[in-house]
Design a protein around this motif. Structure first.
Motif, short mmCIF file in Angstrom:
data_model
loop_
_atom_site.label_atom_id
_atom_site.label_comp_id
_atom_site.label_asym_id
_atom_site.label_seq_id
_atom_site.Cartn_x
_atom_site.Cartn_y
_atom_site.Cartn_z
N MET A 358 0.66 -0.83 -0.18
CA MET A 358 0.01 -0.11 -0.05
C MET A 358 0.68 1.41 -0.58
O MET A 358 1.96 1.13 0.87
CB MET A 358 -0.87 0.16 1.30
N THR A 362 -2.77 5.48 1.81
CA THR A 362 -3.70 4.18 2.53
C THR A 362 -3.43 3.70 3.46
O THR A 362 -4.62 3.69 4.17
CB THR A 362 -4.06 3.96 1.70
N GLN A 366 -5.57 4.01 7.20
CA GLN A 366 -6.46 2.69 7.13
C GLN A 366 -5.42 2.32 8.78
O GLN A 366 -6.50 2.18 10.30
CB GLN A 366 -5.49 1.43 7.12
#
Length: 390
Positions: A358, A362, A366
């Motif tokens: 990732m 991102t 998260q």
């Protein structure tokens, strides 16, 4: 005790150069402190050395002020909060038997706490467990301390610790949570053994916690009122923490941790020692791993402790006291690829990018979501660590 008897005990504790060992010899020969101070120097010198005998014939300069301060403190029961105060001496029938069985029982114990505990036996006999550990625990270590204390408290144990930051504070908090909303327990839910006089709170950040412990449990010290936080007093008070307990659980500890002093003292006192294992990469786990190598019982759940102490939980609860702790894939939210990649060791963004593929933006989103859910903790240095609620 009356004021005269109180004054004699305080004078004995203040006499220069007369430590606990010499004082116990004197008490063994002459009885109560009043009888000790009635003896001439030559007679005292038959039991202690000449310097100590001379000190016993001299009134300590701070003695009269301390007697006045202590007497006033004992009379100041807080009727609105139900907090009371008392002193238990080595000659008192109420002195805790568990401490009498140790090599170095304190001469005097100052106690402050819920009046119902101090009305009869100030320290009721019952199953007690000490929980100690790092002042700077990992997020998982802090959670473990709180969860184990809560589970063991729900099983009917009194949790003893030292009111320090980190693991100690979390252990007290978990024990107080266990007692909240339940019937009045038969023993104090938590006991804090401190290294200052009971008219002081150290560290100040734990002032609110100390007040809540006083309202529901007990605070104990062997040090006179006004005693500031002196470094040598904290390792010394550890013998009381372990001595009052049937066992000591070390949650996290570096190799040079004071918690290892408590564990070593527990062994010398014939008590059980338990340790929670951790990551091989965490300095906070090395003390626990060393204890396990030396014979401490490795524990993963509170049930491990209850079985070793031959105690049965009062009721099954969710958490580390269950016989079989459910795995995360059996209950609660699924791990997901990010938690799986994070594992259980602290990890930075760059390493997570490499593991997950990732992009950093991102991952930050998260991780923030998981942090808000209480499943990930943000550490110093831009590191993140998974937090399991056992």
């Amino acid at each position: 005790m009356d004021r005269h008897e109180l004054g004699a005990w305080l004078r004995l504790t203040l006499s220069t150069g007369v430590g606990n060992t010499a004082a116990r010899r004197l008490l063994g020969r002459f009885g109560l402190p009043q009888a000790i101070f009635a003896q001439p120097e030559a007679v005292l010198a038959q039991t202690v050395n000449v310097v100590q005998a001379r000190a016993l014939t001299e009134v300590p300069p701070t003695w009269a002020e301390l007697v006045e301060q202590t007497w006033d403190w004992l009379q100041s029961t807080e009727t609105d909060t139900g907090i009371a105060r008392t002193i238990v001496t080595l000659g008192d029938a109420r002195y805790p038997r568990a401490l009498l069985e140790t090599d170095d029982p304190p001469l005097v114990l100052y106690l402050m706490g819920a009046a119902r505990w101090l009305a009869h036996d100030p320290i009721p006999a019952g199953p007690c467990l000490a929980i100690v550990g790092s002042r700077n625990p990992t997020a998982q270590g802090a959670e473990n301390a709180r969860q184990f204390a809560r589970a063991l408290g729900q099983a009917g144990l009194s949790i003893i610790s030292g009111l320090a930051l980190g693991v100690d504070a979390q252990a007290h908090e978990g024990a107080l949570e266990a007692s909240a909303g339940h019937a009045v327990p038969s023993i104090p839910p938590t006991i804090a053994v401190v290294g200052t006089g009971l008219d002081r709170v150290y560290p100040r950040r734990n002032l609110d916690l100390a007040r809540r412990i006083a309202a529901h449990g007990l605070l104990i010290s062997e040090y006179p009122l006004g005693t500031p936080p002196l470094a040598p007093n904290f390792p010394k008070r550890n013998r009381i923490i372990s001595g009052l307990s049937q066992g000591t659980l070390v949650v996290e500890a570096a190799l040079a941790s004071g918690s290892l002093i408590t564990a070593r003292t527990a062994v010398e006192q014939g008590r059980e020692v338990f340790a929670i294992p951790g990551s091989i990469h965490s300095p906070q786990s090395r003390g626990c791993h060393a204890l396990i190598r030396q014979g401490a019982k490795l524990v993963e759940t509170a049930q491990d402790i209850l079985e070793e102490l031959q105690l049965q939980p009062m009721a099954r609860q969710h958490g580390p006291d269950a016989d079989n702790v459910p795995a995360r894939d059996d209950c609660g939210p699924p791990d997901g690829p990010l938690l799986a990649a994070l594992g259980f060791d602290p990890m930075g963004i760059d390493a997570l990018v490499a593991r997950t593929g990732m992009d950093a933006a991102t991952l930050q989103v998260q991780l923030l979501t998981l942090e808000l859910e209480g499943r990930v903790a943000r550490l110093a240095g831009g590191m993140f660590q998974r937090v399991e609620r056992a």
